[in-house]
Design a protein around this motif. Structure first.
Motif, short mmCIF file in Angstrom:
data_model
loop_
_atom_site.label_atom_id
_atom_site.label_comp_id
_atom_site.label_asym_id
_atom_site.label_seq_id
_atom_site.Cartn_x
_atom_site.Cartn_y
_atom_site.Cartn_z
N ARG A 98 0.57 -1.10 0.13
CA ARG A 98 0.14 -0.30 0.12
C ARG A 98 1.35 1.54 0.34
NH1 ARG A 98 -3.64 -3.38 3.42
NH2 ARG A 98 -2.56 -2.55 4.48
N ARG A 99 2.15 1.09 0.58
CA ARG A 99 2.89 2.52 0.54
C ARG A 99 3.24 2.88 -1.01
NH1 ARG A 99 3.13 5.07 5.99
NH2 ARG A 99 5.11 6.05 4.54
N TRP A 100 4.30 1.41 -0.77
CA TRP A 100 5.48 1.19 -2.34
C TRP A 100 5.13 0.30 -2.99
CZ3 TRP A 100 7.03 1.27 3.77
CH2 TRP A 100 7.61 1.93 4.02
N PRO A 101 5.28 -0.05 -3.88
CA PRO A 101 5.25 -0.79 -5.16
C PRO A 101 6.27 -1.55 -4.70
CG PRO A 101 4.73 0.94 -6.40
CD PRO A 101 4.96 1.38 -4.92
N GLU A 102 7.37 -1.33 -5.58
CA GLU A 102 8.58 -1.16 -5.48
C GLU A 102 9.44 -3.10 -4.61
OE1 GLU A 102 9.09 3.33 -5.73
OE2 GLU A 102 8.24 1.65 -4.40
N PRO A 103 9.10 -3.04 -3.51
CA PRO A 103 9.89 -4.25 -2.55
C PRO A 103 8.38 -5.07 -3.63
CG PRO A 103 9.10 -2.60 -0.89
CD PRO A 103 8.47 -1.91 -1.84
N GLU A 104 7.34 -5.52 -3.53
CA GLU A 104 6.69 -6.68 -4.21
C GLU A 104 7.07 -6.70 -5.56
OE1 GLU A 104 2.32 -7.95 -5.90
OE2 GLU A 104 2.11 -5.93 -4.54
N ARG A 105 7.08 -5.63 -6.56
CA ARG A 105 8.13 -5.89 -7.59
C ARG A 105 9.36 -6.78 -8.36
NH1 ARG A 105 7.55 -1.16 -9.26
NH2 ARG A 105 10.29 -0.62 -9.29
N GLU A 106 10.29 -5.84 -6.87
CA GLU A 106 11.08 -6.64 -7.07
C GLU A 106 11.58 -8.65 -6.56
OE1 GLU A 106 14.48 -5.17 -8.53
OE2 GLU A 106 12.35 -3.77 -9.53
N TYR A 107 10.61 -7.95 -5.18
CA TYR A 107 10.32 -10.10 -5.06
C TYR A 107 10.09 -10.57 -6.10
CZ TYR A 107 8.30 -13.68 -2.46
OH TYR A 107 8.40 -14.90 -1.64
N ARG A 108 9.25 -10.71 -5.99
CA ARG A 108 8.95 -11.06 -7.50
C ARG A 108 9.65 -11.69 -8.62
NH1 ARG A 108 3.59 -12.85 -6.46
NH2 ARG A 108 1.68 -11.27 -5.70
N ARG A 109 10.45 -10.40 -8.78
CA ARG A 109 11.63 -10.47 -10.07
C ARG A 109 12.34 -11.12 -9.92
NH1 ARG A 109 16.32 -8.70 -10.42
NH2 ARG A 109 16.10 -7.39 -8.09
N TRP A 110 13.13 -11.11 -8.21
CA TRP A 110 14.25 -12.21 -7.77
C TRP A 110 13.41 -13.84 -7.60
CZ3 TRP A 110 14.79 -11.95 -1.17
CH2 TRP A 110 16.34 -12.69 -1.25
N HIS A 111 12.46 -13.54 -7.34
CA HIS A 111 11.92 -15.29 -7.13
C HIS A 111 11.82 -15.77 -9.07
CE1 HIS A 111 8.76 -18.28 -7.62
NE2 HIS A 111 9.51 -18.71 -6.62
N ARG A 112 11.50 -14.86 -9.73
CA ARG A 112 10.94 -15.65 -11.21
C ARG A 112 12.25 -15.49 -11.62
NH1 ARG A 112 8.68 -11.53 -11.80
NH2 ARG A 112 9.80 -10.00 -13.39
N GLU A 113 13.26 -15.14 -11.07
CA GLU A 113 14.56 -15.13 -11.85
C GLU A 113 15.75 -15.48 -10.26
OE1 GLU A 113 15.76 -11.05 -12.18
OE2 GLU A 113 14.65 -10.85 -14.07
N ARG A 114 15.78 -16.50 -9.76
CA ARG A 114 15.47 -17.37 -9.41
C ARG A 114 16.94 -18.52 -9.50
NH1 ARG A 114 11.37 -19.40 -9.02
NH2 ARG A 114 10.94 -21.97 -9.42
N ALA A 115 17.06 -18.87 -10.72
CA ALA A 115 17.85 -20.50 -11.09
C ALA A 115 19.53 -19.15 -11.18
CB ALA A 115 17.42 -20.41 -11.89
N GLY A 116 19.30 -18.37 -11.25
CA GLY A 116 20.57 -17.26 -11.42
C GLY A 116 21.17 -16.13 -10.71
N ASN A 117 20.25 -16.29 -9.19
CA ASN A 117 20.59 -16.12 -8.20
C ASN A 117 20.50 -15.96 -6.45
OD1 ASN A 117 17.84 -15.65 -6.77
ND2 ASN A 117 17.40 -13.95 -8.32
N ASP A 118 20.65 -15.60 -5.72
CA ASP A 118 20.59 -16.40 -4.26
C ASP A 118 19.19 -16.71 -3.90
OD1 ASP A 118 19.69 -13.63 -3.57
OD2 ASP A 118 21.84 -13.18 -2.31
N PHE A 119 18.04 -16.32 -4.86
CA PHE A 119 16.93 -16.53 -3.78
C PHE A 119 16.61 -18.42 -3.31
CE2 PHE A 119 12.13 -17.68 -3.43
CZ PHE A 119 11.41 -16.13 -3.10
N ALA A 120 16.31 -18.00 -2.04
CA ALA A 120 16.54 -19.43 -1.03
C ALA A 120 16.08 -18.54 0.51
CB ALA A 120 18.09 -19.91 -0.82
N LEU A 121 15.56 -20.26 1.13
CA LEU A 121 15.46 -19.87 2.29
C LEU A 121 16.88 -18.45 3.26
CD1 LEU A 121 14.07 -22.88 3.60
CD2 LEU A 121 12.49 -20.57 4.23
N GLY A 122 16.82 -17.34 4.01
CA GLY A 122 17.53 -17.16 5.08
C GLY A 122 18.35 -16.14 3.89
N ALA A 123 17.91 -15.56 2.80
CA ALA A 123 18.50 -14.86 1.84
C ALA A 123 16.99 -13.86 1.96
CB ALA A 123 17.53 -15.61 0.65
#
Length: 158
Positions: free
Chosen positions: A42-67
């Motif tokens: 409700r306050r900022w669109p960036e955290p959701e947008r970036e989280y969804r992108r981070w998850h979508r591109e997870r094969a090439g990044n650090d997205f995992a428990l503890g990240a």
């Protein structure tokens, strides 16, 4: 040792001067749509947008428990998307919260806060949809943030 500060209020409107980090827990499925994340969106669109992108591109990044993903939403406010919840439902393995992942995430948040001279602001993380208990979470918050003298405020909404 910095004691935790407990206040009534909204963690998306942190009550402090200087740089601030709002830390919250996300699941490892890429889902965003219930709980505290709605207040963030409700306050900022960036955290959701970036989280969804981070998850979508997870094969090439650090997205995992503890990240942790740090998103700057205002010149002096960051949102820490902390992956510390396996799935979204209680199963044979208990509630979705993963306490070891909470600790890893908060260690990374502490590093960011110390490097930038920031305070940390949280709802009672892990105690809502993630199914955790504050009795288990509070010592982790104290160990990772309080023991390192990071000013930390816990918000009780309502």
């Amino acid at each position: 040792m910095q004691p935790l500060n407990f206040v009534a209020g909204d963690a998306t409107n942190p009550q402090a001067k200087g740089p601030k980090v709002i830390a919250h827990i996300c699941n490892d499925l890429g889902g965003w749509g219930k709980g505290f994340v709605l207040a963030i969106s409700r306050r900022w669109p960036e955290p959701e947008r970036e989280y969804r992108r981070w998850h979508r591109e997870r094969a090439g990044n650090d997205f995992a428990l503890g990240a942790v993903q740090m998103i700057r939403v205002q010149p002096d406010i960051w949102v820490a998307n902390m992956v510390a919840q396996r799935g979204t439902k209680r199963g044979s393995g208990g509630p979705p919260i993963r306490y070891d992942a909470v600790e890893s995430c908060l260690e990374a948040v502490a590093e960011h806060a110390l490097a930038g001279g920031a305070s940390v602001h949280v709802p009672r993380i892990g105690c809502g949809l993630a199914g955790g208990t504050w009795e288990r979470i509070e010592p982790i918050v104290s160990k990772t943030l309080g023991a390192r003298s990071v000013a930390t405020t816990v918000y009780d909404y309502g």
